[in-house]
Design a protein around this motif. Sequence first.
Motif, mmCIF file in Angstrom:
data_model
loop_
_atom_site.group_PDB
_atom_site.id
_atom_site.type_symbol
_atom_site.label_atom_id
_atom_site.label_comp_id
_atom_site.label_asym_id
_atom_site.label_seq_id
_atom_site.Cartn_x
_atom_site.Cartn_y
_atom_site.Cartn_z
ATOM 1 N N MET A 160 0.826 -1.207 0.000
ATOM 2 C CA MET A 160 0.000 0.000 0.000
ATOM 3 C C MET A 160 0.860 1.255 0.000
ATOM 4 S SD MET A 160 -2.318 1.538 3.084
ATOM 5 C CE MET A 160 -0.801 1.748 4.019
ATOM 6 N N LEU A 161 1.849 1.312 0.894
ATOM 7 C CA LEU A 161 2.715 2.486 0.977
ATOM 8 C C LEU A 161 3.452 2.717 -0.332
ATOM 9 C CD1 LEU A 161 4.207 1.960 4.562
ATOM 10 C CD2 LEU A 161 2.581 3.738 3.874
ATOM 11 N N ALA A 162 3.929 1.644 -0.947
ATOM 12 C CA ALA A 162 4.659 1.764 -2.215
ATOM 13 C C ALA A 162 3.764 2.317 -3.317
ATOM 14 C CB ALA A 162 5.239 0.413 -2.613
ATOM 15 N N LEU A 163 2.521 1.842 -3.369
ATOM 16 C CA LEU A 163 1.598 2.305 -4.413
ATOM 17 C C LEU A 163 1.251 3.775 -4.232
ATOM 18 C CD1 LEU A 163 -0.798 -0.776 -4.610
ATOM 19 C CD2 LEU A 163 0.763 0.020 -6.401
ATOM 20 N N ILE A 164 1.041 4.209 -2.998
ATOM 21 C CA ILE A 164 0.733 5.624 -2.761
ATOM 22 C C ILE A 164 1.937 6.486 -3.093
ATOM 23 C CG2 ILE A 164 0.061 7.341 -1.038
ATOM 24 C CD1 ILE A 164 -1.510 5.166 0.393
ATOM 25 N N ALA A 165 3.132 6.015 -2.746
ATOM 26 C CA ALA A 165 4.357 6.772 -3.028
ATOM 27 C C ALA A 165 4.549 6.996 -4.524
ATOM 28 C CB ALA A 165 5.564 6.050 -2.450
ATOM 29 N N GLY A 168 -3.382 13.517 -4.118
ATOM 30 C CA GLY A 168 -4.760 13.673 -4.546
ATOM 31 C C GLY A 168 -5.291 12.515 -5.369
ATOM 32 N N THR A 169 -4.440 11.529 -5.667
ATOM 33 C CA THR A 169 -4.895 10.373 -6.457
ATOM 34 C C THR A 169 -5.994 9.612 -5.743
ATOM 35 O OG1 THR A 169 -2.743 10.113 -7.536
ATOM 36 C CG2 THR A 169 -4.185 8.183 -7.503
ATOM 37 N N TYR A 170 -5.831 9.406 -4.434
ATOM 38 C CA TYR A 170 -6.781 8.593 -3.676
ATOM 39 C C TYR A 170 -7.582 9.464 -2.715
ATOM 40 C CZ TYR A 170 -3.874 4.863 -5.543
ATOM 41 O OH TYR A 170 -3.182 4.035 -6.396
ATOM 42 N N ASP A 171 -8.901 9.392 -2.847
ATOM 43 C CA ASP A 171 -9.788 10.110 -1.939
ATOM 44 C C ASP A 171 -9.950 9.354 -0.631
ATOM 45 O OD1 ASP A 171 -10.586 12.120 -4.008
ATOM 46 O OD2 ASP A 171 -11.436 10.335 -4.969
ATOM 47 N N LYS A 177 0.149 5.486 11.295
ATOM 48 C CA LYS A 177 1.235 6.388 11.684
ATOM 49 C C LYS A 177 2.191 6.614 10.521
ATOM 50 C CE LYS A 177 4.982 7.002 15.038
ATOM 51 N NZ LYS A 177 5.712 6.401 16.190
ATOM 52 N N LEU A 178 2.505 5.555 9.780
ATOM 53 C CA LEU A 178 3.411 5.696 8.638
ATOM 54 C C LEU A 178 2.779 6.532 7.534
ATOM 55 C CD1 LEU A 178 4.849 2.056 8.460
ATOM 56 C CD2 LEU A 178 5.863 4.069 9.545
ATOM 57 N N LEU A 179 1.465 6.382 7.327
ATOM 58 C CA LEU A 179 0.757 7.203 6.342
ATOM 59 C C LEU A 179 0.804 8.677 6.741
ATOM 60 C CD1 LEU A 179 -2.386 4.956 5.769
ATOM 61 C CD2 LEU A 179 -0.722 5.591 4.008
ATOM 62 N N LYS A 180 0.620 8.928 8.033
ATOM 63 C CA LYS A 180 0.654 10.311 8.523
ATOM 64 C C LYS A 180 2.042 10.900 8.382
ATOM 65 C CE LYS A 180 1.269 13.503 11.966
ATOM 66 N NZ LYS A 180 2.518 13.908 12.669
ATOM 67 N N GLU A 181 3.059 10.142 8.786
ATOM 68 C CA GLU A 181 4.434 10.657 8.727
ATOM 69 C C GLU A 181 4.883 10.921 7.298
ATOM 70 O OE1 GLU A 181 6.579 7.629 10.804
ATOM 71 O OE2 GLU A 181 6.179 8.504 12.789
ATOM 72 N N ALA A 182 4.354 10.155 6.351
ATOM 73 C CA ALA A 182 4.701 10.355 4.940
ATOM 74 C C ALA A 182 3.892 11.469 4.296
ATOM 75 C CB ALA A 182 4.500 9.054 4.179
ATOM 76 N N GLY A 183 2.917 12.006 5.024
ATOM 77 C CA GLY A 183 2.097 13.083 4.472
ATOM 78 C C GLY A 183 1.065 12.612 3.464
ATOM 79 N N TYR A 184 0.572 11.371 3.637
ATOM 80 C CA TYR A 184 -0.346 10.787 2.661
ATOM 81 C C TYR A 184 -1.818 10.938 3.039
ATOM 82 C CZ TYR A 184 3.747 8.339 0.671
ATOM 83 O OH TYR A 184 4.956 8.024 0.095
ATOM 84 N N ILE A 185 -2.114 11.363 4.275
ATOM 85 C CA ILE A 185 -3.504 11.424 4.714
ATOM 86 C C ILE A 185 -3.789 12.743 5.432
ATOM 87 C CG2 ILE A 185 -3.903 8.943 4.836
ATOM 88 C CD1 ILE A 185 -3.229 9.016 7.805
ATOM 89 N N GLU A 186 -5.081 13.114 5.432
ATOM 90 C CA GLU A 186 -5.545 14.344 6.054
ATOM 91 C C GLU A 186 -5.896 14.100 7.531
ATOM 92 O OE1 GLU A 186 -5.764 17.295 4.620
ATOM 93 O OE2 GLU A 186 -5.658 16.871 2.457
ATOM 94 N N THR A 187 -5.963 15.185 8.300
ATOM 95 C CA THR A 187 -6.513 15.091 9.649
ATOM 96 C C THR A 187 -8.025 14.919 9.539
ATOM 97 O OG1 THR A 187 -6.775 17.499 9.826
ATOM 98 C CG2 THR A 187 -4.699 16.562 10.593
ATOM 99 N N MET A 188 -8.626 14.367 10.596
ATOM 100 C CA MET A 188 -10.059 14.089 10.580
ATOM 101 C C MET A 188 -10.711 14.631 11.844
ATOM 102 S SD MET A 188 -9.836 10.161 9.119
ATOM 103 C CE MET A 188 -11.531 10.029 8.541
ATOM 104 N N ASP A 189 -11.947 15.098 11.711
ATOM 105 C CA ASP A 189 -12.704 15.621 12.842
ATOM 106 C C ASP A 189 -13.512 14.484 13.448
ATOM 107 O OD1 ASP A 189 -14.333 16.864 14.665
ATOM 108 O OD2 ASP A 189 -15.386 18.138 13.211
#
Length: 350
Positions: A50-55, A60-63, A73-85
């Motif tokens: 998953m991480l490799a494909l997003i990289a 903006g490719t994936y909603d 945590k790895l997604l967050k550290e890589a800057g791949y996901i937004e914060t959520m309310d």
Amino acid sequence: MILVPPRANAATELNMIAWYGHGEPDMVEEFEAMHNVKIKAKYYAGGDNMLALIAQSPPGTYDLVLSDGEFVKLLKEAGYIETMDPNAYNMGDLFDEYARFEPHWMGDTLYSVIVRFGYLGVSFNTEIISHQEASDYNILWDSKLTGKVGHFDWHLPNLGCLSLRDGNDKPSPFDINSAQWSKLQETTLSLKPQVGGYFDYGGTFASLKNGEIYAMCGIGDWITGVVRKDGSPVDSVIPKQGGIQWTESYSIGKGSNKQDLAREFIRYITSPKGQVRSIQMAAYPGMSPYKSGWTAINEANPEEAKRQRMTFDGPNCIDDLREGRIHFRQTPVQQSLEDWNDFWSEYKNA
């Protein structure tokens, strides 16, 4: 004059990256009809993949990003996901054990919303192995299983379960020192003569169904719950040494320009009717962490609620967690993810 009928509005496309099955009609058709949207899924197998494909994809490719809890945590550290309310979702409906699921939070900020979970232990052919025998990881070394032990080809669940076999349950089978890591490698390599194959998602189902493989560790009802529907003599148990929990959750992809629609989908899939679909997902079943999900599946399909032990009267699936028999799957604490992955490659080629 030729009258041309008005053209229906084209469906909006919502892109997700997920394990296989989450973008299939049994999971998304109702939401697609409700919102005039077409969900387009890119499938992966394993968080590393998953991480490799997003990289490899532009921001903006994936909603929607469906991930295992340990990779948030790895997604967050890589800057791949937004914060959520958290107030935008059905968080108040969660059982206490999942109300503030630690891997999804960084401090007071939420990055992912849990959808489903399941347990991993030993899966086995019931005509060859008894439930009592399968309740000990050491059955994998039994002579009657030579050449008949299989692996779903992903290091984390396999090594996690074998770490439990070695007694590494405190604090976690994934938090082991160098001596324990060396012992785990030794244990794993000693299993090699028993191994008949390493399988992808489809091959894991097929090898148990056709009797090519008699036993696997590191998988569970997410595999055997499907295979049993076809009449195959398979089951899964949590051995006496303990089991591993997998969780799946949705995050919103960094840079998505359809975040409102992504939020709507997450609210839908964590609602009672969404949870009924999730629990019974055709690709592989999963348990609900939502109280209303349990109520809904008991109304919609009481037999499946009972099979997955999502019942309010008597022992239930969360009791395994409460009794300390289940450990959350993590990425390695004292080694790197690459260390475990590299050893897994070494083991496969030994």
